[in-house]
Design a protein around this motif. Sequence first.
Motif, PDB file in Angstrom:
ATOM      1  N   LEU A 273      32.121  40.015  46.418  1.00 30.21           N
ATOM      2  CA  LEU A 273      31.805  41.416  46.135  1.00 30.21           C
ATOM      3  C   LEU A 273      32.913  42.321  46.648  1.00 30.21           C
ATOM      4  CD1 LEU A 273      29.868  43.655  45.193  1.00 30.21           C
ATOM      5  CD2 LEU A 273      28.754  43.505  47.444  1.00 30.21           C
ATOM      6  N   VAL A 274      33.365  42.087  47.867  1.00 25.79           N
ATOM      7  CA  VAL A 274      34.439  42.906  48.434  1.00 25.79           C
ATOM      8  C   VAL A 274      35.709  42.766  47.610  1.00 25.79           C
ATOM      9  CG1 VAL A 274      35.955  43.207  50.435  1.00 25.79           C
ATOM     10  CG2 VAL A 274      33.493  42.865  50.772  1.00 25.79           C
ATOM     11  N   GLN A 275      36.040  41.532  47.238  1.00 25.79           N
ATOM     12  CA  GLN A 275      37.263  41.316  46.469  1.00 25.79           C
ATOM     13  C   GLN A 275      37.161  41.969  45.094  1.00 25.79           C
ATOM     14  OE1 GLN A 275      38.387  37.216  46.114  1.00 25.79           O
ATOM     15  NE2 GLN A 275      40.445  37.683  45.383  1.00 25.79           N
TER      16      GLN A 275
ATOM     17  N   ALA B 167      37.380  30.102  41.298  1.00 23.11           N
ATOM     18  CA  ALA B 167      38.780  29.668  41.249  1.00 23.11           C
ATOM     19  C   ALA B 167      39.704  30.864  41.062  1.00 23.11           C
ATOM     20  CB  ALA B 167      38.965  28.667  40.106  1.00 23.11           C
ATOM     21  N   ALA B 168      39.296  31.781  40.186  1.00 26.67           N
ATOM     22  CA  ALA B 168      40.113  32.968  39.938  1.00 26.67           C
ATOM     23  C   ALA B 168      40.236  33.826  41.190  1.00 26.67           C
ATOM     24  CB  ALA B 168      39.511  33.780  38.796  1.00 26.67           C
ATOM     25  N   TYR B 169      39.119  34.075  41.860  1.00 25.36           N
ATOM     26  CA  TYR B 169      39.166  34.897  43.070  1.00 25.36           C
ATOM     27  C   TYR B 169      40.045  34.266  44.138  1.00 25.36           C
ATOM     28  CZ  TYR B 169      35.512  38.184  41.646  1.00 25.36           C
ATOM     29  OH  TYR B 169      34.794  39.174  41.026  1.00 25.36           O
ATOM     30  N   ARG B 170      39.971  32.943  44.256  1.00 22.64           N
ATOM     31  CA  ARG B 170      40.800  32.268  45.250  1.00 22.64           C
ATOM     32  C   ARG B 170      42.284  32.451  44.924  1.00 22.64           C
ATOM     33  NH1 ARG B 170      38.909  27.727  44.477  1.00 22.64           N
ATOM     34  NH2 ARG B 170      40.570  26.654  43.363  1.00 22.64           N
TER      35      ARG B 170
ATOM     36  N   GLU C  17      43.502  36.019  45.498  1.00 18.87           N
ATOM     37  CA  GLU C  17      43.725  36.259  46.925  1.00 18.87           C
ATOM     38  C   GLU C  17      45.043  35.645  47.386  1.00 18.87           C
ATOM     39  OE1 GLU C  17      42.728  37.847  50.642  1.00 18.87           O
ATOM     40  OE2 GLU C  17      41.716  38.117  48.715  1.00 18.87           O
ATOM     41  N   GLU C  18      45.357  34.464  46.855  1.00 22.25           N
ATOM     42  CA  GLU C  18      46.548  33.744  47.304  1.00 22.25           C
ATOM     43  C   GLU C  18      47.839  34.302  46.714  1.00 22.25           C
ATOM     44  OE1 GLU C  18      45.798  29.742  46.174  1.00 22.25           O
ATOM     45  OE2 GLU C  18      44.297  29.374  47.751  1.00 22.25           O
ATOM     46  N   GLN C  19      47.822  34.652  45.426  1.00 24.56           N
ATOM     47  CA  GLN C  19      49.080  35.009  44.772  1.00 24.56           C
ATOM     48  C   GLN C  19      49.065  36.346  44.040  1.00 24.56           C
ATOM     49  OE1 GLN C  19      49.194  31.262  42.651  1.00 24.56           O
ATOM     50  NE2 GLN C  19      48.576  32.226  40.724  1.00 24.56           N
ATOM     51  N   GLY C  20      47.948  37.065  44.120  1.00 21.89           N
ATOM     52  CA  GLY C  20      47.863  38.369  43.474  1.00 21.89           C
ATOM     53  C   GLY C  20      47.314  38.285  42.065  1.00 21.89           C
ATOM     54  N   TYR C  21      46.718  39.383  41.630  1.00 24.45           N
ATOM     55  CA  TYR C  21      46.072  39.390  40.316  1.00 24.45           C
ATOM     56  C   TYR C  21      47.082  39.223  39.190  1.00 24.45           C
ATOM     57  CZ  TYR C  21      43.391  41.049  36.310  1.00 24.45           C
ATOM     58  OH  TYR C  21      42.786  41.152  35.083  1.00 24.45           O
ATOM     59  N   GLU C  22      48.132  40.022  39.201  1.00 27.29           N
ATOM     60  CA  GLU C  22      49.093  40.010  38.092  1.00 27.29           C
ATOM     61  C   GLU C  22      49.803  38.668  37.974  1.00 27.29           C
ATOM     62  OE1 GLU C  22      49.214  42.176  35.891  1.00 27.29           O
ATOM     63  OE2 GLU C  22      48.139  43.849  36.822  1.00 27.29           O
ATOM     64  N   ALA C  23      50.042  38.010  39.099  1.00 22.29           N
ATOM     65  CA  ALA C  23      50.781  36.746  39.074  1.00 22.29           C
ATOM     66  C   ALA C  23      49.915  35.555  38.707  1.00 22.29           C
ATOM     67  CB  ALA C  23      51.421  36.504  40.439  1.00 22.29           C
ATOM     68  N   THR C  24      48.628  35.752  38.620  1.00 22.17           N
ATOM     69  CA  THR C  24      47.709  34.654  38.317  1.00 22.17           C
ATOM     70  C   THR C  24      47.432  34.617  36.822  1.00 22.17           C
ATOM     71  OG1 THR C  24      46.634  34.881  40.483  1.00 22.17           O
ATOM     72  CG2 THR C  24      45.446  33.671  38.783  1.00 22.17           C
TER      73      THR C  24
ATOM     74  N   PRO D 258      36.416  36.770  27.724  1.00 24.36           N
ATOM     75  CA  PRO D 258      37.411  37.090  26.691  1.00 24.36           C
ATOM     76  C   PRO D 258      38.738  37.594  27.233  1.00 24.36           C
ATOM     77  CG  PRO D 258      35.244  37.905  26.059  1.00 24.36           C
ATOM     78  CD  PRO D 258      35.117  37.411  27.467  1.00 24.36           C
ATOM     79  N   THR D 259      38.716  38.252  28.398  1.00 26.70           N
ATOM     80  CA  THR D 259      39.950  38.719  29.020  1.00 26.70           C
ATOM     81  C   THR D 259      39.938  38.346  30.499  1.00 26.70           C
ATOM     82  OG1 THR D 259      39.156  40.885  29.757  1.00 26.70           O
ATOM     83  CG2 THR D 259      39.919  40.710  27.473  1.00 26.70           C
ATOM     84  N   LYS D 260      41.107  38.377  31.109  1.00 29.78           N
ATOM     85  CA  LYS D 260      41.171  38.088  32.549  1.00 29.78           C
ATOM     86  C   LYS D 260      40.375  39.123  33.341  1.00 29.78           C
ATOM     87  CE  LYS D 260      45.064  38.446  34.944  1.00 29.78           C
ATOM     88  NZ  LYS D 260      46.399  38.175  35.536  1.00 29.78           N
ATOM     89  N   GLU D 261      40.383  40.358  32.877  1.00 28.90           N
ATOM     90  CA  GLU D 261      39.616  41.404  33.558  1.00 28.90           C
ATOM     91  C   GLU D 261      38.126  41.084  33.585  1.00 28.90           C
ATOM     92  OE1 GLU D 261      41.816  42.143  31.050  1.00 28.90           O
ATOM     93  OE2 GLU D 261      43.443  42.711  32.415  1.00 28.90           O
ATOM     94  N   ASP D 262      37.641  40.439  32.529  1.00 34.34           N
ATOM     95  CA  ASP D 262      36.213  40.117  32.458  1.00 34.34           C
ATOM     96  C   ASP D 262      35.793  39.115  33.528  1.00 34.34           C
ATOM     97  OD1 ASP D 262      35.551  41.795  30.323  1.00 34.34           O
ATOM     98  OD2 ASP D 262      36.291  40.339  28.868  1.00 34.34           O
ATOM     99  N   ILE D 263      36.715  38.330  34.025  1.00 35.89           N
ATOM    100  CA  ILE D 263      36.378  37.397  35.106  1.00 35.89           C
ATOM    101  C   ILE D 263      35.903  38.177  36.326  1.00 35.89           C
ATOM    102  CG2 ILE D 263      37.266  35.625  36.678  1.00 35.89           C
ATOM    103  CD1 ILE D 263      39.249  34.824  34.519  1.00 35.89           C
TER     104      ILE D 263
END
Length: 209
Positions: free
Chosen positions: A120-122, A35-38, A41-48, A69-74
Amino acid sequence: MTFMAAQETAAQPPAPKIGLRERKKIQTRRAIRRAAYRLFEEQGYEATHVDRIAEAADVSPSTVFRYFPTKEDIVLTDEYDALLEAGLRARPADETVAESLRHVAVESLRHIAGEERAELVQRVRLIREVPAIRGRTAENAARHTELISTVLAERTGRPADDLEVRVIASAVLAALQEALLRWVADGQRDDLEELVNRTMDVLARGLRL
């Protein structure tokens, strides 16, 4: 960087089955990650935001934070650590460390690129482009270094904090990350398996150019 699948030998006993509870945890983690990767891709990392990821994965925000624990860990956390450990332990005891690491790296990335190539690419692209994720990779690499060092120490009879053991573990992880970064930066034109083999060749020949 996180990434590994084990290859079993005929003489090796089958891996223990994962229990229902653990399977459900893995399914939840994967649902959150997909869900996070989708959304990235749709709205950008910072905006999600995490609450939007939770909604898309049909879980609560607290569940997301329980697994990540953090968004980065996803982006940086996956289920391949145990497979990396199993893969190294499965290699023949008389095989050189370089060849064991090469085999596990190639097999693991072949599996990941085949099953989860888009993710993997994303993931690699996000590591390249998002400073917060790049910063978090140091902690992730330290965890992988500990894991590889432990297995290599057992194989060689050395302590896990042996300098040479840790240098090898760190060098392999850094080299593989560089190979993945190059692969994605070049638009995945190169064959990933060949690129990983070239990377391991550099290490095997003693870093000579």
